[in-house]
Every structure is written in structure tokens, then in C-alpha cells.
Motif scaffolding. Sequence first.
Motif, short mmCIF file in Angstrom:
data_model
loop_
_atom_site.label_atom_id
_atom_site.label_comp_id
_atom_site.label_asym_id
_atom_site.label_seq_id
_atom_site.Cartn_x
_atom_site.Cartn_y
_atom_site.Cartn_z
N ASP A 219 0.83 -1.21 0.00
CA ASP A 219 0.00 0.00 0.00
C ASP A 219 0.86 1.26 0.00
O ASP A 219 0.59 2.22 -0.72
CB ASP A 219 -0.90 0.03 1.25
CG ASP A 219 -2.09 -0.90 1.11
OD1 ASP A 219 -2.46 -1.22 -0.03
OD2 ASP A 219 -2.63 -1.32 2.16
N LEU A 220 1.89 1.25 0.86
CA LEU A 220 2.76 2.42 0.97
C LEU A 220 3.43 2.70 -0.38
O LEU A 220 3.47 3.84 -0.85
CB LEU A 220 3.84 2.20 2.04
CG LEU A 220 3.33 2.20 3.48
CD1 LEU A 220 4.40 1.67 4.43
CD2 LEU A 220 2.91 3.61 3.89
N PHE A 221 3.93 1.63 -1.00
CA PHE A 221 4.59 1.80 -2.30
C PHE A 221 3.60 2.34 -3.33
O PHE A 221 3.87 3.33 -4.01
CB PHE A 221 5.17 0.45 -2.78
CG PHE A 221 5.92 0.56 -4.08
CD1 PHE A 221 7.28 0.82 -4.10
CD2 PHE A 221 5.25 0.42 -5.30
CE1 PHE A 221 7.98 0.93 -5.29
CE2 PHE A 221 5.94 0.54 -6.51
CZ PHE A 221 7.31 0.79 -6.50
N SER A 222 2.41 1.74 -3.40
CA SER A 222 1.49 2.11 -4.48
C SER A 222 0.93 3.52 -4.28
O SER A 222 0.80 4.28 -5.24
CB SER A 222 0.38 1.06 -4.62
OG SER A 222 -0.67 1.35 -3.73
N GLY A 223 0.61 3.88 -3.04
CA GLY A 223 0.09 5.23 -2.78
C GLY A 223 1.07 6.30 -3.22
O GLY A 223 0.71 7.25 -3.92
N PHE A 224 2.33 6.15 -2.82
CA PHE A 224 3.33 7.17 -3.16
C PHE A 224 3.75 7.07 -4.63
O PHE A 224 4.13 8.08 -5.24
CB PHE A 224 4.53 7.08 -2.22
CG PHE A 224 4.25 7.70 -0.88
CD1 PHE A 224 4.37 9.07 -0.71
CD2 PHE A 224 3.81 6.93 0.20
CE1 PHE A 224 4.08 9.67 0.51
CE2 PHE A 224 3.53 7.52 1.42
CZ PHE A 224 3.65 8.88 1.58
N PHE A 225 3.66 5.85 -5.19
CA PHE A 225 3.97 5.71 -6.62
C PHE A 225 3.00 6.55 -7.45
O PHE A 225 3.40 7.29 -8.34
CB PHE A 225 3.89 4.23 -7.03
CG PHE A 225 4.29 3.98 -8.46
CD1 PHE A 225 5.63 3.78 -8.78
CD2 PHE A 225 3.35 3.95 -9.47
CE1 PHE A 225 6.02 3.56 -10.10
CE2 PHE A 225 3.72 3.73 -10.79
CZ PHE A 225 5.07 3.53 -11.10
N HIS A 226 1.70 6.45 -7.12
CA HIS A 226 0.70 7.24 -7.85
C HIS A 226 0.95 8.72 -7.72
O HIS A 226 0.88 9.47 -8.69
CB HIS A 226 -0.72 6.89 -7.35
CG HIS A 226 -1.23 5.61 -7.91
ND1 HIS A 226 -1.97 4.71 -7.19
CD2 HIS A 226 -1.09 5.07 -9.14
CE1 HIS A 226 -2.24 3.67 -7.95
NE2 HIS A 226 -1.72 3.86 -9.13
N ALA A 227 1.24 9.15 -6.48
CA ALA A 227 1.48 10.58 -6.25
C ALA A 227 2.69 11.04 -7.06
O ALA A 227 2.69 12.13 -7.64
CB ALA A 227 1.68 10.86 -4.77
N GLY A 228 3.74 10.21 -7.09
CA GLY A 228 4.97 10.60 -7.78
C GLY A 228 4.80 10.72 -9.27
O GLY A 228 5.25 11.69 -9.89
N ILE A 229 4.11 9.77 -9.86
CA ILE A 229 4.09 9.73 -11.32
C ILE A 229 3.12 10.74 -11.92
O ILE A 229 3.28 11.18 -13.05
CB ILE A 229 3.78 8.29 -11.84
CG1 ILE A 229 4.20 8.17 -13.31
CG2 ILE A 229 2.33 7.92 -11.65
CD1 ILE A 229 4.42 6.76 -13.76
N ILE A 230 2.10 11.17 -11.15
CA ILE A 230 1.23 12.21 -11.69
C ILE A 230 1.59 13.59 -11.14
O ILE A 230 0.96 14.58 -11.48
CB ILE A 230 -0.28 11.93 -11.40
CG1 ILE A 230 -0.50 11.82 -9.89
CG2 ILE A 230 -0.77 10.71 -12.12
CD1 ILE A 230 -1.97 11.75 -9.52
N GLY A 231 2.65 13.65 -10.30
CA GLY A 231 2.96 14.88 -9.59
C GLY A 231 3.72 15.91 -10.42
O GLY A 231 4.84 16.29 -10.09
N PHE A 232 3.10 16.40 -11.49
CA PHE A 232 3.71 17.46 -12.28
C PHE A 232 3.61 18.78 -11.52
O PHE A 232 2.56 19.11 -10.98
CB PHE A 232 3.00 17.61 -13.63
CG PHE A 232 3.33 16.50 -14.59
CD1 PHE A 232 4.49 16.55 -15.35
CD2 PHE A 232 2.49 15.42 -14.74
CE1 PHE A 232 4.80 15.53 -16.23
CE2 PHE A 232 2.79 14.40 -15.63
CZ PHE A 232 3.96 14.46 -16.38
N GLY A 233 4.71 19.53 -11.51
CA GLY A 233 4.68 20.84 -10.88
C GLY A 233 4.52 20.77 -9.37
O GLY A 233 3.95 21.65 -8.75
N GLY A 234 5.04 19.71 -8.75
CA GLY A 234 4.96 19.57 -7.29
C GLY A 234 4.03 18.44 -6.91
O GLY A 234 2.91 18.35 -7.39
N VAL A 235 4.54 17.55 -6.04
CA VAL A 235 3.80 16.34 -5.70
C VAL A 235 2.76 16.59 -4.60
O VAL A 235 1.77 15.88 -4.50
CB VAL A 235 4.79 15.24 -5.23
CG1 VAL A 235 4.07 13.95 -4.87
CG2 VAL A 235 5.82 14.96 -6.31
#
Lengths: 179, 172
Positions: free
Chosen positions: A12-28
Motif C-alpha cells: 500500500d505504501l509503495f502504491s500510494g506514493f507511486f501514484h502521487a509521484g508519477i502524476i505529480g507534475f509541478g509539485g507532488v
Amino acid sequence: MTETRAPLSHRDLFSGFFHAGIIGFGGVLPFARRIIVDERKWLNQAEFNDLFSLCQFMPGANIVNFAFAFGARHRGVTGAAAALAGLLAAPIAIVLVLGRLYTRFGSLGPVQHTLGGLASAACGLVIATACKIAAPVMRGLAPVAVAAASFALVILVHLSLAVTMLIILPVSLALAWRA
Amino acid sequence: MTPLLSLGGLFAKLSLLAIGGVNSTLPAIAHEVVDERHWMTARQFAQLFAIAQSAPGPNMLVCVLIGARVAGVTGGIVAGLAMVLPAGILVMMVSGVWQRFQQARWRRIVQAAILPITAGLVLAAAAVLVKAADTSFLLGAVSAVVAVVNLRSRLHPLWLLAGGAAVGLVLR
């Protein structure tokens, strides 16, 4: 804060932050907030703000610090590693490819012109960020003086960041203490 | 000193000095990689920063790009980890204390003390980048317009970056 809830799994920890990272254009931050507070309800807004304020006050990249602290609260050091890996894996892979392209094609005329415009736009965003940070600070003489002194020590006096901190941090703490 | 050690040492030190975030260290990074170590020109630094801004993810990615330019993929990963690990480990250690002292006065004092320093250092970062990137009147105007639009509207920053890139390509 999270004691009443079951700890999240490494996955869960990996997937939650993975999503935030990969769509985090212009600041996560806004994306991480949406995923953690609105979608997965891992923290409420007040809990999120409290943990994020720690990450802003500690040195380092705010959202990366957040992954460390949040992951560690759930699964200790390995939880922090899972959250960190999720947050950084995709973005690091992407910039490594971009860096390779820059080395290969960066000196071509049209690419240089495009990157020149891009760099100026990125500058503009940093100017705006500086204004947003400065706006709530600029009430009262003391904070204005501290901000101006920090700027001047780095840009005009050319002191190293370490020496600048050694000088300005105690002064700013003393001023905040008396305020 | 090997490039990897040099990268690791530089960013590990800056990690612990990045008060208020990575942007606070941009003037120091620019000084080290451009003036001291001659790894790149100021213009290249500004362009790498812009590329990192255009990619998804946290703004420490500029360190990965610098590392990769100096010592390939390994260099990028070493630089990135050096920038996040010291600060991250410190945060994990402090996080328990932070929660316990939620109402404490010293917490508000420390936060109030750090904010104006961050403001000054991010302004310094902006000054360094403007000097490196805005080499013509047109480019200066791009920065100014982007700053104003970003402050006044909710337009996504990616559009502003794309607009700047388009102006650079077409009007040069």
C-alpha cells in the motif's frame, strides 16, 4: 494519529506514493494530499497538515520527508523505504531518460531555443513560489529583516549555505522567541 | 576524489542544509557545480533545473540530473539518494517527538523562525536562476509573465512551462 488504524502494508505504501509521484507534475504535494486524505483516507486533513508541517520545518525535500515519516510510522524503516521507492522510482527513471536526451540533443539549435524558453518559464515559477512563501512572512520588521539578510548573505556576500545558516538561524530563533 | 564520492558528499551535506525544501539550496548547488567544480555552465544548470521542473515528481530531481550528467545513471542515483537520505533519516527520528509536542510553544517558535529564512533563500534561488537563464529581454519577459500568471490564476504550471518553451522555439 495512526494508532487507531491498522498499519498499512508495504505494498500500500509503495502504491500510494507511486501514484502521487508519477502524476505529480509541478509539485507532488497536492496530488499526495488528494490520494492520502481524499481517496484512501489514510489521514484526515488535520493529521496530514501536522505531519507535513514537520516535513517543512526539517531540512530536505518536503514531500520526500513526508514519505519517510509516513512510511516509518506504519512499518518502520522498511515502510519508509517502500514509500520512498514508490515516490521516486518512476520520476527518477523519467529524468534519467530526459537527461540522456539532453546530453545527446541538447546542443542542437532548436532544442537550445526551446530549453531557453523552458528555463525562463521555470525561473518564473520559482519567483512565484518565493512570493507565495514571502507573502505571509512579511508582516512585521523582524521577519522581513531575516528574509532580506538570508538573501543578502547568499547572493551579495557569497557566504556558503552552512555559514549562512550558522549566522541567521540563531538570530531568527531569538527574534521568533521574543515575538 | 572520484566523481561518485564527490557527488555523494556534496548532496549529503546540502540535504541537511535544505531548510524549507530543496529550492533553498539552489544557489549553493549552482555555486558548487558551476563555479567550484566546473561540471557545467550556468546556462546548462538552469536548463537542467527546468527539465527537472517539467518532469513529474519532487523537485530534488534536479540533483539526479546533475549526478547523471557527471557520472551517468549511477551518478544520478547516488546524487538523488545523497540528497534525500540524511534529511529523511533525521525526520524519522524526530517524527515521534513532533507528535508528542503538538501543542508546545517551541514548535510554533521554530516554525516562525524558519519561514522567513526559507523566503529569503528561495528569493536567492530565483535571483540565481534569472541571472543564468534570462539572457535576453524576451526571456526575462517570459519569466515575469509566468510568475504573474502563476500568482494570479489557477492555471496548471505545466501549461506555463509549455508556453515558455514554445515562445523560446518560435520567437528566437
